[in-house]
Design a protein around this motif. Sequence first.
Motif, PDB file in Angstrom:
ATOM      1  N   PRO A 151      -0.526  -3.835   2.504  1.00 43.95           N
ATOM      2  CA  PRO A 151      -0.335  -3.663   3.947  1.00 43.95           C
ATOM      3  C   PRO A 151      -0.980  -4.758   4.797  1.00 43.95           C
ATOM      4  CG  PRO A 151      -0.835  -1.564   2.929  1.00 43.95           C
ATOM      5  CD  PRO A 151      -1.003  -2.606   1.865  1.00 43.95           C
ATOM      6  N   ALA A 152      -2.175  -5.200   4.442  1.00 47.70           N
ATOM      7  CA  ALA A 152      -2.839  -6.234   5.228  1.00 47.70           C
ATOM      8  C   ALA A 152      -2.013  -7.513   5.260  1.00 47.70           C
ATOM      9  CB  ALA A 152      -4.232  -6.516   4.673  1.00 47.70           C
ATOM     10  N   HIS A 153      -1.411  -7.860   4.127  1.00 50.62           N
ATOM     11  CA  HIS A 153      -0.620  -9.082   4.064  1.00 50.62           C
ATOM     12  C   HIS A 153       0.664  -8.944   4.869  1.00 50.62           C
ATOM     13  CE1 HIS A 153      -2.737  -9.673  -0.081  1.00 50.62           C
ATOM     14  NE2 HIS A 153      -3.545  -9.870   0.953  1.00 50.62           N
ATOM     15  N   VAL A 154       1.258  -7.766   4.845  1.00 47.34           N
ATOM     16  CA  VAL A 154       2.479  -7.534   5.622  1.00 47.34           C
ATOM     17  C   VAL A 154       2.173  -7.622   7.116  1.00 47.34           C
ATOM     18  CG1 VAL A 154       4.265  -5.837   6.207  1.00 47.34           C
ATOM     19  CG2 VAL A 154       3.576  -6.153   3.824  1.00 47.34           C
ATOM     20  N   GLY A 155       1.052  -7.034   7.543  1.00 46.58           N
ATOM     21  CA  GLY A 155       0.683  -7.089   8.952  1.00 46.58           C
ATOM     22  C   GLY A 155       0.488  -8.505   9.445  1.00 46.58           C
ATOM     23  N   LEU A 156      -0.151  -9.350   8.637  1.00 42.52           N
ATOM     24  CA  LEU A 156      -0.356 -10.752   9.020  1.00 42.52           C
ATOM     25  C   LEU A 156       0.966 -11.526   8.980  1.00 42.52           C
ATOM     26  CD1 LEU A 156      -3.668 -11.549   7.082  1.00 42.52           C
ATOM     27  CD2 LEU A 156      -3.424 -11.146   9.539  1.00 42.52           C
ATOM     28  N   ALA A 157       1.786 -11.259   7.951  1.00 43.60           N
ATOM     29  CA  ALA A 157       3.065 -11.962   7.838  1.00 43.60           C
ATOM     30  C   ALA A 157       3.987 -11.625   9.001  1.00 43.60           C
ATOM     31  CB  ALA A 157       3.732 -11.603   6.509  1.00 43.60           C
TER      32      ALA A 157
ATOM     33  N   ALA B 157      -4.520  -2.056   7.208  1.00 44.80           N
ATOM     34  CA  ALA B 157      -4.934  -2.711   5.954  1.00 44.80           C
ATOM     35  C   ALA B 157      -4.901  -1.752   4.768  1.00 44.80           C
ATOM     36  CB  ALA B 157      -6.328  -3.300   6.110  1.00 44.80           C
ATOM     37  N   GLY B 158      -4.076  -0.718   4.853  1.00 46.95           N
ATOM     38  CA  GLY B 158      -3.977   0.230   3.738  1.00 46.95           C
ATOM     39  C   GLY B 158      -5.024   1.309   3.779  1.00 46.95           C
ATOM     40  N   VAL B 159      -5.370   1.773   4.960  1.00 46.36           N
ATOM     41  CA  VAL B 159      -6.464   2.722   5.116  1.00 46.36           C
ATOM     42  C   VAL B 159      -6.212   4.028   4.370  1.00 46.36           C
ATOM     43  CG1 VAL B 159      -5.501   3.519   7.330  1.00 46.36           C
ATOM     44  CG2 VAL B 159      -7.902   3.914   6.802  1.00 46.36           C
ATOM     45  N   LEU B 160      -4.967   4.546   4.411  1.00 47.67           N
ATOM     46  CA  LEU B 160      -4.692   5.828   3.762  1.00 47.67           C
ATOM     47  C   LEU B 160      -4.766   5.706   2.248  1.00 47.67           C
ATOM     48  CD1 LEU B 160      -1.776   7.156   5.998  1.00 47.67           C
ATOM     49  CD2 LEU B 160      -4.185   7.825   6.028  1.00 47.67           C
TER      50      LEU B 160
ATOM     51  N   ARG C 244      -0.884   8.838  12.347  1.00 52.31           N
ATOM     52  CA  ARG C 244      -0.952   9.001  10.890  1.00 52.31           C
ATOM     53  C   ARG C 244       0.430   8.940  10.238  1.00 52.31           C
ATOM     54  NH1 ARG C 244      -5.259  10.855   7.824  1.00 52.31           N
ATOM     55  NH2 ARG C 244      -4.701  11.294   5.639  1.00 52.31           N
ATOM     56  N   ASP C 245       1.425   9.586  10.856  1.00 52.95           N
ATOM     57  CA  ASP C 245       2.772   9.584  10.262  1.00 52.95           C
ATOM     58  C   ASP C 245       3.329   8.169  10.188  1.00 52.95           C
ATOM     59  OD1 ASP C 245       2.622  12.315   9.981  1.00 52.95           O
ATOM     60  OD2 ASP C 245       3.870  12.764  11.736  1.00 52.95           O
ATOM     61  N   ALA C 246       3.148   7.388  11.270  1.00 57.90           N
ATOM     62  CA  ALA C 246       3.647   6.017  11.273  1.00 57.90           C
ATOM     63  C   ALA C 246       2.912   5.162  10.246  1.00 57.90           C
ATOM     64  CB  ALA C 246       3.499   5.413  12.664  1.00 57.90           C
TER      65      ALA C 246
ATOM     66  N   GLU D 165       2.686   2.258   5.058  1.00 59.97           N
ATOM     67  CA  GLU D 165       2.142   2.002   3.722  1.00 59.97           C
ATOM     68  C   GLU D 165       3.186   2.250   2.633  1.00 59.97           C
ATOM     69  OE1 GLU D 165      -1.715   3.599   2.924  1.00 59.97           O
ATOM     70  OE2 GLU D 165      -2.540   2.986   4.867  1.00 59.97           O
ATOM     71  N   LYS D 166       4.086   3.215   2.852  1.00 57.43           N
ATOM     72  CA  LYS D 166       5.174   3.447   1.890  1.00 57.43           C
ATOM     73  C   LYS D 166       6.135   2.262   1.874  1.00 57.43           C
ATOM     74  CE  LYS D 166       5.196   8.521   1.931  1.00 57.43           C
ATOM     75  NZ  LYS D 166       5.973   9.738   2.306  1.00 57.43           N
TER      76      LYS D 166
END
Length: 330
Positions: free
Chosen positions: A263-269, A219-222, A246-248, A253-254
């Motif tokens: 990121p949260a929306h991409v993960g759900l999509a 969800a965009g933690v970094l 962390r690298d992944a 996020e990039k």
Amino acid sequence: MQYTHLGRSGLIVSRLVLGTMNFGTETSEAASHAIMDRAHEHGINFVDTANVYGTRPGEEPTEEIIGRWFAAGGGRRERTVLATKVYLPTGEWPNESHLSALNIRRAADASLQRLRTDHIDLLQMHHIDRSTPWEEIFEAFAVLRQQGKVLYFGSSNFAGWHLAQAQEAARDRHFLGLVSEQSRYNLMTRWAELEVLPAARHYGTGVIPWGPLNGGVLAGVLSKLRAGGAARGSTGRSAVALAEHRDAIEAYEKLCAAIGEQPAHVGLAWLLAQDGVTGPIIGPRTVEQLDGALRALQLTLDDDTLAELDRIFPPPAPNGARPAPEAYAW
């Protein structure tokens, strides 16, 4: 809102499932009721709970919170596809856990009382019971259905071969069997693709992913940590996953930033794009979090983005050549 059938059943459910684990634990009753009201405003009709949510000391039983919301009327119950669970201990005495016919009956009746309703739309086994025969389980389920107390049945945390066992046992009894499997599944945790998803697709069992953002890590933690804010994915078990990957996560996020999406929306999509997935469970703690999750339904990931996500978080494949379950063959 987008809708789909729950597995091979005729039941129509929203493609986002409102999870209620935070109700009575991290979210007050008033805020929980506001979230459920907003979910209906958005067209979300699928609500998931369990008979053990909110039952630790100092918490409020989640089913009771939902029951009081139903009791407020206004068509709340009629517009809701209600799912709850049975298996985990609700007391210290024998037969207050697992899937004996006795516990199934007692647990269903207790959930109905807490939820202030006359029926449960989907009763899910919270875990496989290795000590109770399928004949007993499905006989107990059949009684509940004949009584009109439960309409559909599902599972959670099953292996692929457990799904096969269950569905074949149901077929022997000329019973509909399981219409759903609630499985841990997200970009970082993809082992369900090896056997659970193929088995579910074969038997027409809808897959409902839980933990779709891997405890907040996706969800965009970094980005949140760099901005100096609090990030759910930076504590507890999520912190271990963050340290190991962390690298992944940085690459993820990039990528999300490059396509202009959170990121949260991409993960759900991404989950919504997977074959056999009915819809992920979202667990908003606020109305604002619920509102934000709706973006995932509007987001279509192109082939290049999907390929890059596979590169960052590779799918499991024992032999590395074929997609599961054929990955086991040569």
